[in-house]
Design a protein around this motif. Structure first.
Motif, PDB file in Angstrom:
ATOM      1  N   VAL A 129      51.795 -30.794  55.655  1.00  0.00           N
ATOM      2  CA  VAL A 129      51.188 -30.149  54.482  1.00  0.00           C
ATOM      3  C   VAL A 129      52.001 -28.923  54.080  1.00  0.00           C
ATOM      4  N   GLY A 130      52.466 -28.173  55.070  1.00  0.00           N
ATOM      5  CA  GLY A 130      53.290 -27.000  54.773  1.00  0.00           C
ATOM      6  C   GLY A 130      54.573 -27.370  54.055  1.00  0.00           C
ATOM      7  N   ALA A 131      55.175 -28.480  54.475  1.00  0.00           N
ATOM      8  CA  ALA A 131      56.410 -28.937  53.832  1.00  0.00           C
ATOM      9  C   ALA A 131      56.148 -29.368  52.387  1.00  0.00           C
ATOM     10  N   VAL A 135      55.828 -24.242  52.013  1.00  0.00           N
ATOM     11  CA  VAL A 135      55.681 -23.053  52.857  1.00  0.00           C
ATOM     12  C   VAL A 135      56.963 -22.920  53.663  1.00  0.00           C
ATOM     13  N   GLU A 136      57.715 -21.889  53.382  1.00  0.00           N
ATOM     14  CA  GLU A 136      59.023 -21.738  54.023  1.00  0.00           C
ATOM     15  C   GLU A 136      58.878 -21.108  55.408  1.00  0.00           C
ATOM     16  N   PRO A 137      59.343 -21.807  56.447  1.00  0.00           N
ATOM     17  CA  PRO A 137      59.284 -21.235  57.801  1.00  0.00           C
ATOM     18  C   PRO A 137      60.236 -20.054  57.933  1.00  0.00           C
ATOM     19  N   SER A 138      59.856 -19.114  58.758  1.00  0.00           N
ATOM     20  CA  SER A 138      60.693 -17.938  58.990  1.00  0.00           C
ATOM     21  C   SER A 138      60.851 -17.710  60.490  1.00  0.00           C
ATOM     22  N   PHE A 139      61.587 -16.689  60.823  1.00  0.00           N
ATOM     23  CA  PHE A 139      61.781 -16.339  62.226  1.00  0.00           C
ATOM     24  C   PHE A 139      60.453 -16.015  62.911  1.00  0.00           C
ATOM     25  N   TYR A 140      59.492 -15.507  62.131  1.00  0.00           N
ATOM     26  CA  TYR A 140      58.207 -15.088  62.697  1.00  0.00           C
ATOM     27  C   TYR A 140      57.370 -16.266  63.194  1.00  0.00           C
ATOM     28  N   ILE A 141      57.760 -17.464  62.826  1.00  0.00           N
ATOM     29  CA  ILE A 141      56.983 -18.625  63.262  1.00  0.00           C
ATOM     30  C   ILE A 141      56.996 -18.767  64.783  1.00  0.00           C
ATOM     31  N   ILE A 142      58.008 -18.195  65.428  1.00  0.00           N
ATOM     32  CA  ILE A 142      58.107 -18.255  66.890  1.00  0.00           C
ATOM     33  C   ILE A 142      56.920 -17.554  67.541  1.00  0.00           C
ATOM     34  N   GLN A 143      56.424 -16.501  66.879  1.00  0.00           N
ATOM     35  CA  GLN A 143      55.337 -15.730  67.466  1.00  0.00           C
ATOM     36  C   GLN A 143      53.999 -16.467  67.397  1.00  0.00           C
ATOM     37  N   ASP A 219      49.597 -15.300  59.986  1.00  0.00           N
ATOM     38  CA  ASP A 219      50.710 -14.381  59.726  1.00  0.00           C
ATOM     39  C   ASP A 219      52.039 -15.021  60.099  1.00  0.00           C
ATOM     40  N   ALA A 220      52.056 -15.714  61.228  1.00  0.00           N
ATOM     41  CA  ALA A 220      53.292 -16.320  61.716  1.00  0.00           C
ATOM     42  C   ALA A 220      53.702 -17.545  60.910  1.00  0.00           C
ATOM     43  N   VAL A 221      52.728 -18.383  60.575  1.00  0.00           N
ATOM     44  CA  VAL A 221      53.026 -19.679  59.952  1.00  0.00           C
ATOM     45  C   VAL A 221      53.055 -19.612  58.433  1.00  0.00           C
ATOM     46  N   LEU A 222      52.066 -18.936  57.854  1.00  0.00           N
ATOM     47  CA  LEU A 222      51.892 -18.959  56.395  1.00  0.00           C
ATOM     48  C   LEU A 222      52.514 -17.765  55.692  1.00  0.00           C
ATOM     49  N   TYR A 223      52.323 -16.581  56.245  1.00  0.00           N
ATOM     50  CA  TYR A 223      52.733 -15.367  55.538  1.00  0.00           C
ATOM     51  C   TYR A 223      54.084 -14.815  55.970  1.00  0.00           C
ATOM     52  N   ALA A 224      54.669 -15.371  57.009  1.00  0.00           N
ATOM     53  CA  ALA A 224      56.002 -14.958  57.486  1.00  0.00           C
ATOM     54  C   ALA A 224      56.086 -13.443  57.680  1.00  0.00           C
TER      55      ALA A 224
END
Length: 261
Positions: A129-131, A135-143, A219-224
């Motif tokens: 759904v994110g794709a 929804v652009e993944p960022s480095f914060y997705i690791i958290q 915050d990690a997945v959606l808002y980067a």
């Protein structure tokens, strides 16, 4: 020294734990034609319904609102299903407990782990759904792993408390069903938090570790963006305290289980 003994005992029964996790997953989908696919279909259908009701009908035009819903729904579903499974884990395995010696916490642990495995599989829907909604993944997705681990620890501790209480007071099952519904409405799964905070009721979120985990996951997945460290530390402390309390209570009462199950 005792910790070493407990660790050796745990590794001694690790194969049994693995088998119980497999058994729980198989039993969950035993009479389902869709089987494990339902793990992907159910959250997708729920997301569509909630988006229609709270998005279209209530005028929420955020194109990424379905991802907002899905993040909350998936984490809450894990918490709800795993805590309920943990609650029934001792009473539901009464026959085995009476016949064979197994560390009783294994039943609670396997119930929570099996639901966590199912939850991890359901994250495939979130990725898809994110794709689609860009929804652009960022480095914060690791958290994102941090709130998931905190929620796992909190749910495990809660499961041990509920499993212990349910052995002696069977009404706990019905009480917890109502309690999880209250947690759902206090976890901002399908509504934005700003309106609630503006009414002066934002304290509800500050005492709800489930919401704190959901918020940090979003915050990690959606808002980067970085996690809310206050939420992270508070939920982590609550999770650890809950696990310690649950383990102590469970250990203290486990010898009485056989008299009541």
């Amino acid at each position: 020294m005792s910790i070493t003994r407990y660790m050796k005992n745990f590794f001694r029964y690790k194969n049994l734990l693995f088998e119980l996790v497999k058994k729980n997953i198989k039993l969950k989908y035993r009479r389902s034609y869709l089987g494990i696919l339902w793990t992907l279909i159910e959250p997708l259908l729920t997301m569509m319904v909630l988006t229609l009701v709270f998005g279209t009908f209530f005028g929420n035009d955020d194109p990424q609102y379905p991802v907002y819903i899905l993040c909350g729904r998936l984490l809450y579903t894990f918490f709800s299903s795993a805590s309920k499974a943990g609650l029934k884990s001792i009473s539901g395995n009464a026959a085995m407990i009476k016949k064979v010696y197994v560390p009783k916490y294994i039943y609670v642990l396997s119930s929570v782990i099996s639901n966590f495995v199912t939850f991890l599989i359901s994250l495939i829907v979130l990725v898809g759904v994110g794709a689609v909604l860009k929804v652009e993944p960022s480095f914060y997705i690791i958290q994102a792993i941090v709130p998931l681990l905190i929620l796992f620890v909190f749910t495990l501790g809660l499961g041990m408390i509920l499993a212990t209480l349910n052995v002696f007071f069977r009404d706990i099952e019905y009480i917890w069903t109502v309690a999880t519904m209250l947690v759902m409405y206090a976890s901002a799964i399908f509504y934005q938090t700003e309106r609630i905070i503006n009414t002066g009721n934002g304290w509800v979120f500050n005492i709800n570790p489930v919401y704190m985990c959901i918020s940090n996951f979003r915050d990690a997945v959606l808002y980067a963006q970085p996690m809310n460290m206050h939420y992270c530390l508070t939920s982590a402390v609550v999770a650890v305290i809950t696990l310690i309390f649950g383990a102590v209570l469970f250990y203290k009462e486990q010898d009485k289980f056989i008299l009541y199950v």
